[in-house]
Design an enzyme around this catalytic site. Structure first.
Site, short mmCIF file in Angstrom:
data_model
loop_
_atom_site.label_atom_id
_atom_site.label_comp_id
_atom_site.label_asym_id
_atom_site.label_seq_id
_atom_site.Cartn_x
_atom_site.Cartn_y
_atom_site.Cartn_z
N GLU A 1 -47.43 120.49 -33.66
CA GLU A 1 -47.99 121.86 -33.63
C GLU A 1 -46.79 122.67 -33.55
O GLU A 1 -45.85 122.56 -32.60
CB GLU A 1 -48.95 121.74 -32.51
CG GLU A 1 -49.70 123.05 -32.70
CD GLU A 1 -49.27 123.95 -31.66
OE1 GLU A 1 -49.01 125.07 -31.89
OE2 GLU A 1 -49.66 123.66 -30.22
N CYS B 1 -49.16 129.71 -28.48
CA CYS B 1 -49.10 129.77 -29.94
C CYS B 1 -50.21 130.15 -30.62
O CYS B 1 -50.08 130.71 -31.89
CB CYS B 1 -48.97 128.17 -30.01
SG CYS B 1 -47.96 127.16 -29.19
#
Length: 543
Positions: A293, A327
């Site tokens: 990720e 994020c």
């Protein structure tokens, strides 16, 4: 020996404590913060059954109070990576052979230890080490990490139940084996829960792990490692080491028994990992699993039918909680011309009420960014915007690293929808807004989809259902986590499995079965009860 089929039903999410004035948790957390600051600790690496101290001590400082020293961690080198791999492989056979219920109960006990005995230490080390306020720490280093541990036990128990059908005269079964070799977990600074989940999700499946956290997260990582050991994790199953990225890559990605990498971090680093692993494929016993990720340039699209206050709240929280270092943080927003002035006015007013400072003052919504490198990078974007005719600083724009790495929540208004800060990941408390013609919503959706290489999170704010449906369809591939009338942050384990595609990663959805499948290697076993005794089939007969 299996003496029963044991049940691990779907858990409930760990309740979030409020830390409101007068609450017992507020008093307990403040007490823990005081205790943690009184003593500078020495943090060893954990390799096999040993606490390894190298003598090469690196100081740990709160990002919001750089004059204070929390302690020192012992930095490792290439030989420690080899030692960690050796310790992992030595532990592998016994760990893989351990009954599922025994493995599961180690992680369930760790979750209970965090929920009770160590809740304030997990939150306190996260607050001080990573400059998170009490609420941001609570939803991360307490609730989310507890949820990861409990839900993953449930999800894995459901995977183990998945079995093939059998025809008459035979029985088929599926074994869900761990991977051959060791798994490398590389974890970021911004979420203690990610630091806990990446090594434990692989380990739960019977794998052994070498875990490299970001240096700026070691203070809370070592706390989690201590909890795992108290919960009964055998020596060598997870080995916690502090080495630089190139060193760990050099050793792990050249090792024959490298079985996979579980990564959260920058897109550039992940791309380089993938390239290196690809070049080294002939060296490996099996094709490694590559799970990552990575970056994001997360969007909020506001339709002309949106509620102004809802939009302002989504931007204020989505862009500036934990200083925009998520994020998933809202980084670019598209405002319709009919609402733009009202949204900007209210957003500026909201940001001016946000207090910034140390985490120990619970009235501070904003704290410090993680380190000087991040501070300098974010400040550079702000300085460039101040000088550029294509942009205007709407609010904020000030910063100082005198006492800590503080950057004001900043909103940049871009005149060009492809302006630098609308496109590039900044990873700080900077939101860029662009006003579009309210009657050109569909064209704006195409702009949103094409502006960034990332596809992690995004949100649509609208009261018009047709607009919601249009955005949901047009932006289908623009975000792995999509939000309707909400901020694009705050994914909860079991509710919104997290991950994106394009330049944002492999979309293997942490907090779901999808992620756990990547750490398993299936073996189908067919047993025939009445096997044939010759090769002849009935069709061969003449009559």
């Amino acid at each position: 020996m299996s003496l029963g089929t044991f049940s691990y039903p779907m858990p409930v999410n760990e309740p979030v404590l409020s830390y409101a004035p007068g609450s017992p948790e507020r008093a307990a957390l403040k007490k823990t913060l005081t205790e943690l600051k009184k003593k500078a600790i020495e943090v060893p690496m954990y390799i096999g059954g040993k606490q390894v101290k190298t003598g090469k001590k690196v100081a740990m400082h709160p990002p919001h109070e750089i004059a204070h020293t929390l302690g020192y961690f012992h930095a490792g080198e290439e030989k420690h990576v080899h030692q960690a791999i050796d310790a992992a492989l030595k532990a592998k056979e016994a760990w893989a052979a351990m009954s599922w219920e025994s493995r599961a109960h180690i992680f369930l006990k760790a979750a209970d230890l965090i929920a009770t005995k160590y809740r304030y230490h997990m939150n306190g080390t996260t607050m001080l080490g990573q400059s998170k306020n009490a609420f941001q720490a609570e939803i991360d280093s307490a609730c989310e990490i507890i949820d990861f541990l409990r839900f993953n036990v449930h999800f894995l128990s459901e995977i183990y139940k998945q079995q093939p059908i059998s025809a008459p005269g035979m029985h088929n079964r599926m074994e869900w084996r761990p991977l051959e070799g060791f798994v490398l977990a590389v974890t970021p600074f911004n979420f203690t829960a990610i630091g806990g989940n990446l090594p434990t999700s692989a380990a739960m499946c019977g794998n052994v792990v070498v875990w490299k956290p970001a240096n700026t997260q070691i203070y809370s990582a070592q706390m989690f490692m201590r909890i795992l050991k108290e919960a009964g994790l055998p020596d060598g199953v997870i080995n916690l080491i502090y080495v630089d990225g190139p060193t760990i890559g050099k050793v792990c990605f050249n090792h024959r028994d490298f079985a996979g990498v579980h990564f959260t971090g920058s897109t550039g680093v992940f791309n380089n990992m993938w390239k290196t692993i690809g070049e080294n494929i002939p060296k490996y016993k099996s094709y490694p699993r590559i799970v990552g990720e990575t970056g994001g340039k997360d969007f909020v699209v506001i339709h002309k039918s949106a509620d102004v206050d809802t939009a302002v709240a989504a931007l204020a929280r989505g862009a500036f909680e934990f200083q925009g270092q998520k994020c998933s943080a809202a980084s670019r927003a598209y405002l319709p011309s009919n609402l733009a002035d009202a949204i900007k006015t209210k957003l500026v007013a909201e940001l001016k009420t946000m207090k910034m400072g140390t985490v120990e003052d619970f009235s501070n919504f904003v704290n410090a960014v993680i380190d000087e490198k991040a501070f300098n990078s974010i400040a550079r974007y702000i300085d460039n915007a101040k000088k550029d005719k294509k942009a205007n600083i709407l609010v904020g724009g000030n910063y100082s690293k005198k006492e800590g790495y503080f950057i004001e929540p900043t909103v940049i208004e871009a005149k060009d929808p492809k302006y630098t800060t609308m496109c590039e990941e900044i990873f700080g408390p900077v939101l860029t807004i662009y006003t579009y013609d309210a009657d050109k919503f569909e064209q704006t959706l195409e702009l949103v989809d094409s502006t960034s290489p990332y596809a992690l999170t995004g949100a649509i704010l609208a009261q018009d259902r047709a607009a919601v449906e249009l955005a949901t369809n047009k932006l289908r591939n623009a975000a792995g986590n999509f939000y309707i009338n909400d901020k694009p942050t705050g994914a909860v384990v079991g509710q919104q499995p997290f991950g994106g595609a394009r330049a944002s990663g492999t979309n293997d959805k942490a907090g779901s079965m999808l992620n756990l499948y990547r750490w398993l290697s299936a073996r189908t076993i067919k047993e025939t009860f009445n096997p044939p005794t010759n090769y002849r089939y009935p069709f061969l007969n003449e009559a």
